[in-house]
Design a protein around this motif. Structure first.
Motif, PDB file in Angstrom:
ATOM      1  N   ALA A   1      41.538 -67.047 -54.046  1.00 36.39           N
ATOM      2  CA  ALA A   1      41.203 -65.988 -53.096  1.00 36.39           C
ATOM      3  C   ALA A   1      42.260 -64.892 -53.153  1.00 36.39           C
ATOM      4  N   ASP A   2      41.885 -63.709 -52.718  1.00 38.16           N
ATOM      5  CA  ASP A   2      42.825 -62.596 -52.598  1.00 38.16           C
ATOM      6  C   ASP A   2      43.419 -62.651 -51.196  1.00 38.16           C
ATOM      7  N   ALA A   3      44.655 -63.105 -51.087  1.00 35.85           N
ATOM      8  CA  ALA A   3      45.286 -63.289 -49.775  1.00 35.85           C
ATOM      9  C   ALA A   3      45.321 -61.984 -48.988  1.00 35.85           C
ATOM     10  N   ASN A   4      45.573 -60.869 -49.670  1.00 30.63           N
ATOM     11  CA  ASN A   4      45.613 -59.583 -48.971  1.00 30.63           C
ATOM     12  C   ASN A   4      44.270 -59.238 -48.357  1.00 30.63           C
ATOM     13  N   SER A   5      43.201 -59.419 -49.128  1.00 31.53           N
ATOM     14  CA  SER A   5      41.869 -59.090 -48.613  1.00 31.53           C
ATOM     15  C   SER A   5      41.489 -59.988 -47.441  1.00 31.53           C
ATOM     16  N   VAL A   6      41.835 -61.281 -47.549  1.00 31.81           N
ATOM     17  CA  VAL A   6      41.531 -62.207 -46.450  1.00 31.81           C
ATOM     18  C   VAL A   6      42.293 -61.797 -45.197  1.00 31.81           C
ATOM     19  N   LEU A   7      43.586 -61.510 -45.331  1.00 36.05           N
ATOM     20  CA  LEU A   7      44.388 -61.139 -44.164  1.00 36.05           C
ATOM     21  C   LEU A   7      43.968 -59.783 -43.603  1.00 36.05           C
ATOM     22  N   ASP A   8      43.573 -58.859 -44.470  1.00 36.77           N
ATOM     23  CA  ASP A   8      43.071 -57.571 -43.968  1.00 36.77           C
ATOM     24  C   ASP A   8      41.876 -57.787 -43.058  1.00 36.77           C
ATOM     25  N   LEU A   9      40.993 -58.701 -43.449  1.00 35.51           N
ATOM     26  CA  LEU A   9      39.814 -58.990 -42.629  1.00 35.51           C
ATOM     27  C   LEU A   9      40.206 -59.681 -41.325  1.00 35.51           C
ATOM     28  N   LEU A  10      41.137 -60.653 -41.410  1.00 35.46           N
ATOM     29  CA  LEU A  10      41.542 -61.390 -40.216  1.00 35.46           C
ATOM     30  C   LEU A  10      42.277 -60.499 -39.221  1.00 35.46           C
ATOM     31  N   GLU A  11      43.043 -59.548 -39.726  1.00 35.93           N
ATOM     32  CA  GLU A  11      43.824 -58.677 -38.845  1.00 35.93           C
ATOM     33  C   GLU A  11      42.992 -57.570 -38.212  1.00 35.93           C
ATOM     34  N   ASP A  12      41.811 -57.332 -38.745  1.00 36.07           N
ATOM     35  CA  ASP A  12      40.922 -56.304 -38.195  1.00 36.07           C
ATOM     36  C   ASP A  12      39.492 -56.822 -38.284  1.00 36.07           C
ATOM     37  N   LEU A  13      39.148 -57.727 -37.371  1.00 38.26           N
ATOM     38  CA  LEU A  13      37.847 -58.391 -37.426  1.00 38.26           C
ATOM     39  C   LEU A  13      36.714 -57.386 -37.295  1.00 38.26           C
ATOM     40  N   PRO A  14      35.658 -57.553 -38.096  1.00 39.67           N
ATOM     41  CA  PRO A  14      34.508 -56.649 -38.012  1.00 39.67           C
ATOM     42  C   PRO A  14      33.809 -56.743 -36.660  1.00 39.67           C
ATOM     43  N   ALA A  15      32.982 -55.763 -36.364  1.00 45.41           N
ATOM     44  CA  ALA A  15      32.257 -55.715 -35.090  1.00 45.41           C
ATOM     45  C   ALA A  15      31.443 -56.987 -34.880  1.00 45.41           C
ATOM     46  N   GLY A  16      31.511 -57.515 -33.667  1.00 50.61           N
ATOM     47  CA  GLY A  16      30.747 -58.700 -33.310  1.00 50.61           C
ATOM     48  C   GLY A  16      31.408 -60.016 -33.640  1.00 50.61           C
ATOM     49  N   VAL A  17      32.480 -59.997 -34.429  1.00 52.14           N
ATOM     50  CA  VAL A  17      33.154 -61.240 -34.820  1.00 52.14           C
ATOM     51  C   VAL A  17      34.176 -61.613 -33.759  1.00 52.14           C
ATOM     52  N   TYR A  18      34.057 -62.835 -33.234  1.00 59.17           N
ATOM     53  CA  TYR A  18      35.018 -63.308 -32.238  1.00 59.17           C
ATOM     54  C   TYR A  18      36.125 -64.122 -32.886  1.00 59.17           C
ATOM     55  N   ARG A  19      35.777 -64.988 -33.830  1.00 57.24           N
ATOM     56  CA  ARG A  19      36.806 -65.786 -34.480  1.00 57.24           C
ATOM     57  C   ARG A  19      36.401 -66.131 -35.910  1.00 57.24           C
ATOM     58  N   VAL A  20      37.410 -66.427 -36.731  1.00 61.82           N
ATOM     59  CA  VAL A  20      37.229 -66.829 -38.120  1.00 61.82           C
ATOM     60  C   VAL A  20      38.123 -68.038 -38.370  1.00 61.82           C
ATOM     61  N   LYS A  21      37.652 -68.983 -39.143  1.00 60.13           N
ATOM     62  CA  LYS A  21      38.456 -70.158 -39.471  1.00 60.13           C
ATOM     63  C   LYS A  21      38.141 -70.573 -40.900  1.00 60.13           C
ATOM     64  N   GLY A  22      39.061 -71.292 -41.518  1.00 63.20           N
ATOM     65  CA  GLY A  22      38.771 -71.794 -42.850  1.00 63.20           C
ATOM     66  C   GLY A  22      39.999 -72.141 -43.647  1.00 63.20           C
ATOM     67  N   THR A  23      39.789 -72.338 -44.956  1.00 65.39           N
ATOM     68  CA  THR A  23      40.834 -72.694 -45.900  1.00 65.39           C
ATOM     69  C   THR A  23      40.708 -71.794 -47.118  1.00 65.39           C
ATOM     70  N   ILE A  24      41.830 -71.296 -47.620  1.00 67.13           N
ATOM     71  CA  ILE A  24      41.795 -70.485 -48.833  1.00 67.13           C
ATOM     72  C   ILE A  24      42.751 -71.059 -49.867  1.00 67.13           C
ATOM     73  N   ARG A  25      42.361 -70.924 -51.128  1.00 66.41           N
ATOM     74  CA  ARG A  25      43.202 -71.352 -52.253  1.00 66.41           C
ATOM     75  C   ARG A  25      43.778 -70.098 -52.903  1.00 66.41           C
ATOM     76  N   VAL A  26      45.077 -70.066 -53.050  1.00 66.32           N
ATOM     77  CA  VAL A  26      45.745 -68.911 -53.661  1.00 66.32           C
ATOM     78  C   VAL A  26      46.688 -69.386 -54.762  1.00 66.32           C
ATOM     79  N   LYS A  27      47.113 -68.440 -55.575  1.00 64.67           N
ATOM     80  CA  LYS A  27      48.101 -68.732 -56.621  1.00 64.67           C
ATOM     81  C   LYS A  27      49.457 -68.307 -56.116  1.00 64.67           C
ATOM     82  N   ASP A  28      50.380 -69.253 -56.071  1.00 68.37           N
ATOM     83  CA  ASP A  28      51.720 -68.996 -55.543  1.00 68.37           C
ATOM     84  C   ASP A  28      52.746 -69.381 -56.612  1.00 68.37           C
TER      85      ASP A  28
END
Length: 375
Positions: free
Chosen positions: A272-299
């Motif tokens: 996953a693209d950690a930046n894109s995921v965090l961008d979405l989490l930090e500015d939730l789209p209209a109507g979204v109350y919460r998001v949860k899950g697991t992401i795999r990244v390269k570290d």
């Protein structure tokens, strides 16, 4: 334990706030009546005797009661931290801890307190402000500027719509929504009666006792005994249901139905693209109350998984162990009136971006930043 070692999932702490008589206890009791929910309860009543605790009808254990003043104003907040720490113990396997604050509590102060105390044992899972549809303008929103309390609120529940004429209900909700959004445009505002709210909007009923998205390595050891619910819970729940039906006059047709949560799940393979995921989490789209899950990244050339959650403006990140699922990353979006086509496109883009996505432009370091915040 190191700051990056996998941990047991932290328990979400949901704050119930609202002016006196708005319906916080009614909402709490409604959530507790869910057949699959395992909920810990902390009740704060303003005074030396905690009356509200006697009104709570069922939970995994007796509610922790904090009396003698509003918890956000007490000079010593260790009683709240002790209560939350005790309820977050793994053997209880709670889905959530709900703190019913006094009618005088300030949501922003409480939210800061819980965030500071968590240390991966528990984390802020949302702030629900209950509003009396008939008294809001005369008790809470009395100044030219909207109350500061909405700056920390993640969900506003406009309660007691049964006391508003049918033709005026939508207008009442819209008027309160417009005031709330002047202070915080990201808050979801929903209407209800008798404190009825779909529990799935704010937590996952039954998640405490089963394996979730984080995989088999992150839940409590199956050999640990599970704390039983109170033996009289079902009897009390039935009595409460009968009393609630009687108080409504037995005429469900005249009572506005509560809002049901929508959900969307997206899974993906690869990094996953950690930046894109965090961008979405930090500015939730209209109507979204919460998001949860697991992401795999390269570290640093290695595969790594993180658990991610967001409720309103609050983002929580944890380390997770490998899992046996067929997907590498998965996100669940929960809210109301979701634009599913747009959301799916955004999530697909964030979760399936190639081999080097996880290490792009400091994305993993942003994840580590959130991890350190709660350590």
């Amino acid at each position: 334990m190191s700051a990056t070692a996998p941990r047991r999932p932290a328990v979400p702490v949901i704050l119930l706030t609202g002016f006196l008589g708005a319906g916080k206890t009614s909402l709490l009791n409604h959530l507790l009546r869910h057949p699959d929910a395992r909920i810990g309860v902390v009740v704060n009543d303003f005074g030396d005797l905690n009356i509200d605790a006697g009104l709570v009808v069922g939970q995994v254990d007796e509610p922790f009661s904090i009396s003698g003043g509003c918890i956000c104003c007490l000079s010593d907040d260790t009683s709240l931290e002790d209560a939350l720490t005790a309820l977050a113990k793994p053997h209880l396997r709670l889905d959530a801890i709900i703190v019913e604050a006094s009618g005088f509590a300030e949501p922003l102060t409480l939210a800061r307190m819980v965030t500071r105390m968590g240390h991966h044992r528990f984390h802020l899972g949302g702030v629900i402000d209950v509003v009396d549809a008939t008294m809001h303008a005369s008790t809470v929103d009395t100044q030219s500027a909207p109350p500061m309390r909405y700056a920390a609120t993640t969900l506003v529940l406009v309660n007691k719509l049964d006391q508003v004429p049918d033709a005026e209900r939508e207008g009442t909700i819209d008027a309160i929504r417009s005031r709330v959004h002047l202070r915080n445009p990201r808050v979801i505002v929903v209407g209800t009666s008798f404190g009825r709210l779909d529990p799935a909007l704010i937590f996952d009923p039954g998640s405490g006792a089963i394996r979730g998205l984080d995989g088999p390595g992150t839940g409590p050891d199956s050999s640990e005994p599970i704390q039983a619910e109170l033996p009289i819970r079902e009897l009390i729940r039935q009595a409460y249901a009968e009393a609630a039906a009687q108080s409504q006059g037995g005429d469900e047709a005249e009572v506005p139905a509560h809002t049901h949560a929508q959900s969307l799940t997206v899974t993906a393979h690869g990094y996953a693209d950690a930046n894109s995921v965090l961008d979405l989490l930090e500015d939730l789209p209209a109507g979204v109350y919460r998001v949860k899950g697991t992401i795999r990244v390269k570290d640093r050339g290695r595969s790594r998984r993180f658990g991610v959650q967001a409720v309103g403006p609050n983002v929580y990140v944890s380390s997770t162990l490998p899992h046996e699922e067929t997907w590498d990353s998965a996100l669940v979006v929960i809210g109301e009136s979701l634009d599913e086509v747009r959301l799916r496109t955004e999530l697909d883009r964030a979760l399936s971006t190639g081999e080097d996505a996880g290490e792009r432009a400091g994305g993993v370091e942003r994840l580590r930043h959130y991890l350190r915040l709660h350590s």
